[in-house]
Design a protein around this motif. Structure first.
Motif, PDB file in Angstrom:
ATOM      1  N   GLU A 107      44.313   9.040  32.526  1.00  0.00           N
ATOM      2  CA  GLU A 107      43.159   8.641  31.707  1.00  0.00           C
ATOM      3  C   GLU A 107      41.904   9.427  32.088  1.00  0.00           C
ATOM      4  O   GLU A 107      41.107   9.785  31.219  1.00  0.00           O
ATOM      5  CB  GLU A 107      42.918   7.145  31.836  1.00  0.00           C
ATOM      6  CG  GLU A 107      43.991   6.307  31.160  1.00  0.00           C
ATOM      7  CD  GLU A 107      43.566   4.866  30.949  1.00  0.00           C
ATOM      8  OE1 GLU A 107      42.459   4.649  30.427  1.00  0.00           O
ATOM      9  OE2 GLU A 107      44.331   3.949  31.313  1.00  0.00           O
ATOM     10  N   ARG A 108      41.722   9.687  33.375  1.00  0.00           N
ATOM     11  CA  ARG A 108      40.544  10.463  33.797  1.00  0.00           C
ATOM     12  C   ARG A 108      40.579  11.882  33.217  1.00  0.00           C
ATOM     13  O   ARG A 108      39.560  12.400  32.747  1.00  0.00           O
ATOM     14  CB  ARG A 108      40.486  10.523  35.323  1.00  0.00           C
ATOM     15  CG  ARG A 108      39.984   9.258  35.968  1.00  0.00           C
ATOM     16  CD  ARG A 108      39.813   9.453  37.473  1.00  0.00           C
ATOM     17  NE  ARG A 108      39.042   8.394  38.075  1.00  0.00           N
ATOM     18  CZ  ARG A 108      38.705   8.347  39.353  1.00  0.00           C
ATOM     19  NH1 ARG A 108      39.072   9.340  40.158  1.00  0.00           N
ATOM     20  NH2 ARG A 108      38.003   7.351  39.833  1.00  0.00           N
ATOM     21  N   LEU A 109      41.747  12.503  33.230  1.00  0.00           N
ATOM     22  CA  LEU A 109      41.876  13.852  32.690  1.00  0.00           C
ATOM     23  C   LEU A 109      41.636  13.870  31.187  1.00  0.00           C
ATOM     24  O   LEU A 109      40.979  14.776  30.666  1.00  0.00           O
ATOM     25  CB  LEU A 109      43.268  14.409  33.016  1.00  0.00           C
ATOM     26  CG  LEU A 109      43.500  14.817  34.470  1.00  0.00           C
ATOM     27  CD1 LEU A 109      44.992  14.972  34.746  1.00  0.00           C
ATOM     28  CD2 LEU A 109      42.764  16.123  34.783  1.00  0.00           C
ATOM     29  N   VAL A 110      42.158  12.877  30.480  1.00  0.00           N
ATOM     30  CA  VAL A 110      41.963  12.818  29.031  1.00  0.00           C
ATOM     31  C   VAL A 110      40.485  12.607  28.701  1.00  0.00           C
ATOM     32  O   VAL A 110      39.936  13.241  27.788  1.00  0.00           O
ATOM     33  CB  VAL A 110      42.827  11.711  28.403  1.00  0.00           C
ATOM     34  CG1 VAL A 110      42.500  11.533  26.917  1.00  0.00           C
ATOM     35  CG2 VAL A 110      44.305  12.034  28.567  1.00  0.00           C
ATOM     36  N   CYS A 130      46.824  19.607  29.326  1.00  0.00           N
ATOM     37  CA  CYS A 130      48.137  20.034  29.801  1.00  0.00           C
ATOM     38  C   CYS A 130      48.475  19.364  31.127  1.00  0.00           C
ATOM     39  O   CYS A 130      49.615  18.925  31.351  1.00  0.00           O
ATOM     40  CB  CYS A 130      48.186  21.546  29.942  1.00  0.00           C
ATOM     41  SG  CYS A 130      48.294  22.435  28.380  1.00  0.00           S
ATOM     42  N   GLN A 131      47.486  19.266  32.001  1.00  0.00           N
ATOM     43  CA  GLN A 131      47.708  18.609  33.287  1.00  0.00           C
ATOM     44  C   GLN A 131      47.991  17.122  33.092  1.00  0.00           C
ATOM     45  O   GLN A 131      48.892  16.559  33.733  1.00  0.00           O
ATOM     46  CB  GLN A 131      46.483  18.794  34.187  1.00  0.00           C
ATOM     47  CG  GLN A 131      46.674  18.256  35.608  1.00  0.00           C
ATOM     48  CD  GLN A 131      45.447  18.487  36.479  1.00  0.00           C
ATOM     49  OE1 GLN A 131      44.507  19.201  36.094  1.00  0.00           O
ATOM     50  NE2 GLN A 131      45.427  17.868  37.643  1.00  0.00           N
ATOM     51  N   ALA A 132      47.236  16.482  32.192  1.00  0.00           N
ATOM     52  CA  ALA A 132      47.420  15.056  31.931  1.00  0.00           C
ATOM     53  C   ALA A 132      48.806  14.773  31.367  1.00  0.00           C
ATOM     54  O   ALA A 132      49.525  13.886  31.843  1.00  0.00           O
ATOM     55  CB  ALA A 132      46.348  14.565  30.967  1.00  0.00           C
ATOM     56  N   GLU A 158      51.490   4.528  25.899  1.00  0.00           N
ATOM     57  CA  GLU A 158      52.143   5.421  24.942  1.00  0.00           C
ATOM     58  C   GLU A 158      51.178   5.855  23.842  1.00  0.00           C
ATOM     59  O   GLU A 158      51.224   7.012  23.391  1.00  0.00           O
ATOM     60  CB  GLU A 158      53.373   4.736  24.338  1.00  0.00           C
ATOM     61  CG  GLU A 158      54.504   4.472  25.325  1.00  0.00           C
ATOM     62  CD  GLU A 158      55.197   5.737  25.813  1.00  0.00           C
ATOM     63  OE1 GLU A 158      54.968   6.817  25.228  1.00  0.00           O
ATOM     64  OE2 GLU A 158      55.971   5.653  26.785  1.00  0.00           O
ATOM     65  N   GLU A 159      50.298   4.956  23.424  1.00  0.00           N
ATOM     66  CA  GLU A 159      49.302   5.329  22.411  1.00  0.00           C
ATOM     67  C   GLU A 159      48.313   6.347  22.971  1.00  0.00           C
ATOM     68  O   GLU A 159      47.886   7.269  22.259  1.00  0.00           O
ATOM     69  CB  GLU A 159      48.575   4.084  21.915  1.00  0.00           C
ATOM     70  CG  GLU A 159      49.452   3.187  21.040  1.00  0.00           C
ATOM     71  CD  GLU A 159      48.752   1.912  20.607  1.00  0.00           C
ATOM     72  OE1 GLU A 159      47.661   1.616  21.151  1.00  0.00           O
ATOM     73  OE2 GLU A 159      49.300   1.218  19.738  1.00  0.00           O
ATOM     74  N   LEU A 160      47.944   6.193  24.232  1.00  0.00           N
ATOM     75  CA  LEU A 160      47.061   7.179  24.871  1.00  0.00           C
ATOM     76  C   LEU A 160      47.759   8.533  24.995  1.00  0.00           C
ATOM     77  O   LEU A 160      47.118   9.583  24.880  1.00  0.00           O
ATOM     78  CB  LEU A 160      46.623   6.688  26.248  1.00  0.00           C
ATOM     79  CG  LEU A 160      45.579   5.571  26.273  1.00  0.00           C
ATOM     80  CD1 LEU A 160      45.386   5.056  27.694  1.00  0.00           C
ATOM     81  CD2 LEU A 160      44.246   6.053  25.707  1.00  0.00           C
ATOM     82  N   ALA A 164      46.342  11.940  23.509  1.00  0.00           N
ATOM     83  CA  ALA A 164      46.163  13.159  24.305  1.00  0.00           C
ATOM     84  C   ALA A 164      46.882  14.337  23.665  1.00  0.00           C
ATOM     85  O   ALA A 164      46.383  15.474  23.674  1.00  0.00           O
ATOM     86  CB  ALA A 164      46.670  12.936  25.728  1.00  0.00           C
ATOM     87  N   THR A 165      48.050  14.088  23.104  1.00  0.00           N
ATOM     88  CA  THR A 165      48.796  15.151  22.424  1.00  0.00           C
ATOM     89  C   THR A 165      48.010  15.674  21.225  1.00  0.00           C
ATOM     90  O   THR A 165      47.951  16.884  20.986  1.00  0.00           O
ATOM     91  CB  THR A 165      50.169  14.632  21.968  1.00  0.00           C
ATOM     92  OG1 THR A 165      50.904  14.167  23.108  1.00  0.00           O
ATOM     93  CG2 THR A 165      50.966  15.721  21.279  1.00  0.00           C
ATOM     94  N   LYS A 166      47.395  14.767  20.491  1.00  0.00           N
ATOM     95  CA  LYS A 166      46.589  15.187  19.336  1.00  0.00           C
ATOM     96  C   LYS A 166      45.376  16.006  19.781  1.00  0.00           C
ATOM     97  O   LYS A 166      45.012  16.994  19.131  1.00  0.00           O
ATOM     98  CB  LYS A 166      46.150  13.960  18.537  1.00  0.00           C
ATOM     99  CG  LYS A 166      47.287  13.289  17.783  1.00  0.00           C
ATOM    100  CD  LYS A 166      46.805  12.099  16.969  1.00  0.00           C
ATOM    101  CE  LYS A 166      47.945  11.508  16.148  1.00  0.00           C
ATOM    102  NZ  LYS A 166      47.508  10.355  15.320  1.00  0.00           N
ATOM    103  N   LEU A 167      44.754  15.596  20.874  1.00  0.00           N
ATOM    104  CA  LEU A 167      43.617  16.362  21.387  1.00  0.00           C
ATOM    105  C   LEU A 167      44.044  17.771  21.790  1.00  0.00           C
ATOM    106  O   LEU A 167      43.323  18.742  21.553  1.00  0.00           O
ATOM    107  CB  LEU A 167      42.992  15.643  22.577  1.00  0.00           C
ATOM    108  CG  LEU A 167      42.261  14.329  22.310  1.00  0.00           C
ATOM    109  CD1 LEU A 167      41.804  13.703  23.618  1.00  0.00           C
ATOM    110  CD2 LEU A 167      41.075  14.541  21.372  1.00  0.00           C
TER     111      LEU A 167
END
Length: 275
Positions: A107-110, A130-132, A158-160, A164-167
């Motif tokens: 969550e911090r990385l996102v 990528c790291q997240a 899973e929603e996060l 993150a994938t969309k970002l």
């Protein structure tokens, strides 16, 4: 000591794997990690473990699980700042440092990546995302028996992950790396057949890669699915992109506009990670 919930439940201390094997003990640990550094009432633990039908021995059995977990934590980390499992007036609290739990690091990385995207710092945002996403190794708590409380926790994670994938896709398109996202977007549209965002980005990437026919196929496939499943038409952004592809053969010149209205660089950048 490190705790992993972004996949199978894992407890590691250096090179040692200390993950409990008993199913209910694993559930207790997962529950405490889901509310790390917060009080978890005994009643909530009992409810999750026995799904509203606890045996008479439930309180004693729960105390045994907690005792075993305390022993595990002591074996793994005897430092003063290590994880601590404490009792607080009929409740339990697992005190851990933020960097010990992969979900917190994720969550911090996102969050950092979102700030970079808003500032149009695309390469740092891509690297953080990528790291997240690299912290994941399967579905959240994939090997833990979950009740209602843990189901809410895993659904949120899973929603996060999807967010993150969309970002990441957004960052790569804005960097002009549309060729590199096509394969992953094809997979994502198959996994999320009703998610219009993934279809829109795939259509955009294909059009930018001069694959007009495939881009239009994406539109018609989504339109068919939406009409059959929900009785809906694609949204206005999807329809506008279809008209643009029909009229000009491609979508926006270089993917989505940056927050300040500028487009990303014309040339693909060196990959930060493999999609």
């Amino acid at each position: 000591m490190r705790f992993q919930v972004l996949g199978t439940l894992e407890v590691q201390a250096g090179t040692r794997r200390l993950t409990p094997s008993a199913p209910k003990q694993r559930t207790v640990l997962a529950l405490l990690l889901s509310s790390a550094n917060e009080v978890m009432p005994t009643e909530a633990l009992v409810q999750e473990l026995w799904e509203g039908h606890p045996p008479v021995s439930a309180p004693t059995t729960l105390q045994t699980y907690v005792y075993q977990l305390r022993k595990l934590l002591l074996r793994g980390d005897r430092e003063a700042d290590g994880p601590r499992l404490v009792t607080k007036h009929g409740a339990y609290l697992l005190a851990v440092e933020d960097d010990m739990l992969d979900a917190v690091r994720f969550e911090r990385l996102v969050n950092a990546a979102q700030r970079d995207l808003r500032a149009n710092k695309l390469e740092p945002a891509s690297a953080a995302l990528c790291q997240a996403l690299g912290l994941w190794h399967g579905s959240a708590l994939a090997d833990v028996v979950t009740g209602s409380r843990l189901a809410i926790y895993t659904t949120r994670l899973e929603e996060l992950r999807v967010h993150a994938t969309k970002l990441k896709i957004e960052a790569w398109l804005r960097m002009g790396r549309h060729h590199e996202v096509i394969a992953e977007l094809k997979q994502l549209t198959a996994v999320h057949p009703l998610d219009e965002w993934f279809h829109l980005r795939l259509m955009e990437a294909l059009s930018l890669a001069s694959r007009r026919h495939e881009a239009l196929e994406v539109y018609h496939r989504l339109r068919y699915i939406l009409r059959e499943e929900l009785g809906l038409e694609p949204g206005s952004e999807m329809q506008e992109l279809q008209r643009m592809v029909l009229a000009t053969g491609h979508g926006p010149v270089l993917g989505r506009a940056a927050p300040n209205g500028r487009r990303g660089p014309a040339l693909p950048q060196k990959a930060d990670c493999v999609l």
